[in-house]
Design an enzyme around this catalytic site. Structure first.
Site, PDB file in Angstrom:
ATOM      1  N   GLY A 154       0.757  -1.167   0.107  1.00  0.00           N
ATOM      2  CA  GLY A 154      -0.101  -0.018   0.116  1.00  0.00           C
ATOM      3  C   GLY A 154       0.810   1.262  -0.073  1.00  0.00           C
TER       4      GLY A 154
ATOM      5  N   HIS B 228      -7.699   2.729  20.524  1.00  0.00           N
ATOM      6  CA  HIS B 228      -7.274   3.663  21.273  1.00  0.00           C
ATOM      7  C   HIS B 228      -7.732   4.070  22.608  1.00  0.00           C
ATOM      8  CE1 HIS B 228      -5.675   4.496  17.387  1.00  0.00           C
ATOM      9  NE2 HIS B 228      -6.369   5.272  17.057  1.00  0.00           N
TER      10      HIS B 228
END
Ligand code: BG6
Length: 500
Positions: free
Chosen positions: A13, A249
């Site tokens: 990518g 997170h």
């Protein structure tokens, strides 16, 4: 300075945003600071057709917009860029991996280095399985190198879509790589201030004795953003805040603020403590999901004086989307230290301000000496760990206001990163990539803590799917989020810390 082994890093990518905005700027900074050996190769592996030169040019221009060290001088970049190569490839084609294998062998011979390879998956998750299979089938993993080199894999989030898919992806990865060679990135763990949570808790004698349900009333963890969905509509509309922020997170922040001290400061001991902690988070029944979670989606509004569109009006978003751009929840950690202490979590986009913080509120005074002197409402003490912006820690206490009468006012003792250390901290990606090359997994999610987090979040998502579809939008861009989130914490007689 650590001795980093010569490496070949293959970036899947490599023509995409993440590689240009985060990965290459981090690699350049590490190189510039002398963390790279003489011989190394960075290989872009992606679908876009280009040659080495075109790829290098695109990296140069990204560095000048995103690198911490910018502006980048052309002559410095030339030295760096001679290590950069590009292989136009198709992720599901055997031939692409055969070419990659030949390329790796030729570079290993040319540089006279062993095949120490890091595969970095910075692609959409739909590519992960093909990439893992391709690498395996082309004999490009450690065991194929017969002791002459290693292979590691770095994988970006979203790591799965729910508990089941995360487990399957994990099993696939583990059928090819060993757990000690898998680096699941949660970039929050690379942030200095996030690492400082452990330093703050375990290198100071004054906090840990009061870090429990005897003294702490509740904890708030907030990740508020004023940006919207930006150019990531395709990804975000599938994920929502619940997968994008909460599963990773926010749960990582909860773990760090609440874990027990590990026996040693090393990857496994810290991650064992996280697993122990996450196993103590009370599961949410359907009824709990109804009572203790909130989802929201932004309407039009004003941010920084500018009118912005609603989520449903963003480019690439379905006009009937019921994706959450905001999520809040109340969790309990059922263990000796935290029994009875609520943890309130909230995260969202297009909010009034940008701040990420952990706010720890202490219990009210058992008795107020000053009430008799007519001083009411003395504020609870609190410790605010600000992760961004203005990284630091503040301790809020009451102090006598100067004058002839006794009056108590809240004041704040502040430790601020920038003014105390006068250093610009490395970007989270610099730290994490450095640790990958070094082989230190402390700041990466392990399969078991990642799966427990998915279990919890999947129960919320399942609950939501069984409930009445939400009436969205339910908060204005530029506000503090949906009123239901205020009610969630308000029902307990508390309020969010909206101080900026
Ligand atoms: C990413 C999310 O993981 O974290 C984004 O995918 C979010 O949607 C970002 O904006 C927030 O990170 P930071 O470092 O800006 O707080």
């Amino acid at each position: 300075m650590a001795d980093l082994k010569p490496s070949i890093m293959v970036i899947f990518g490599a023509s995409g945003d993440l590689a240009h905005i985060k990965i290459f700027p981090a690699l350049y900074s590490l190189w510039e600071e002398g963390f790279f050996p003489e011989s190394f190769a960075l290989v872009g592996f992606a679908r876009t057709k280009m040659n080495d030169e075109e790829f290098r040019k695109s990296i140069f221009s990204s560095l000048n917009s995103h690198c911490r060290k910018r502006p980048i001088q052309e002559e410095d970049f030339l030295k760096f860029s001679k290590h950069i190569y590009y292989l136009p490839s198709l992720y599901d084609k055997v031939e692409s991996y055969t070419e990659l294998g030949k390329f790796i062998t030729s570079k290993a011979n040319e540089y006279k280095i062993t095949k120490n390879i890091v595969y970095y998956l910075s692609t959409p998750p739909s590519v992960y399985n093909d990439a893992i299979e391709g690498i395996k089938n082309a004999d490009l993993v450690s065991e194929d190198f017969k002791g002459e080199g290693f292979s590691k894999i770095v994988i970006e989030k979203p790591f799965g879509y729910d508990y089941k898919s995360a487990k399957e992806l994990n099993e696939h990865l583990l059928s090819v790589f060993k757990e000690e060679d898998i680096y699941r990135i949660d970039h929050y763990l690379g942030k200095e201030t996030v690492q400082n949570i452990l330093a703050f808790r375990f290198s100071n004698a004054i906090f840990e004795p009061i870090w429990n349900n005897k003294y702490i009333d509740h904890v708030q963890i907030s990740a508020l953003e004023s940006i919207g969905v930006g150019l990531r509509a395709g990804y975000f509309d599938e994920s929502g805040t619940i997968r994008d922020m909460m599963q990773n997170h926010m749960i990582q922040l909860l773990s760090l603020v609440a874990i027990e001290p590990p026996a040693l400061f090393d990857a496994d001991d810290i991650r064992n403590e996280k697993v122990k902690l996450l196993k103590s988070v009370r599961p949410l029944s359907l009824n709990d999901v109804k009572k203790y979670t909130v989802r929201g989606q932004y309407d039009r509004g004003v941010i920084d004086g500018k009118q912005v569109v609603s989520y449903k009006e963003e480019e690439g978003i379905d006009a009937n989307s019921i994706t959450d751009t905001y999520a809040a929840m109340k969790l309990y950690v059922d263990n000796y230290r935290w029994a009875g202490v609520p943890f309130y979590l909230r995260a969202g986009k297009r909010l009034k301000t940008h701040k990420t913080e952990i706010a720890v509120y202490f219990k009210k005074l058992p008795y107020s000496l000053f009430a008799k002197a007519g001083i009411e409402n003395i504020k609870q003490n609190s410790i605010i760990i600000t992760i961004q912006p203005n990284e630091g820690i503040s301790i809020n206490i009451g102090a006598k206001k100067p004058g002839f009468v006794m009056d108590i006012e809240p004041v704040c003792m502040v430790f601020n990163y920038k003014s105390s250390f006068r250093l610009s901290p490395p970007d989270a990606y610099e730290r994490l990539i450095y640790d990958v090359i070094l082989g230190d997994q402390t700041l990466f999610a392990r399969y078991d803590d990642m799966l427990i987090a998915w279990q919890l979040i999947t129960s919320v998502m399942n609950g939501w799917s069984k409930m009445e579809p939400p009436v969205f939008p339910n908060y204005d861009a530029g506000s503090w989020g949906p009123k239901e989130a205020d009610e969630l914490i308000g029902a307990d007689g508390r309020e969010w810390n909206n101080a900026v």
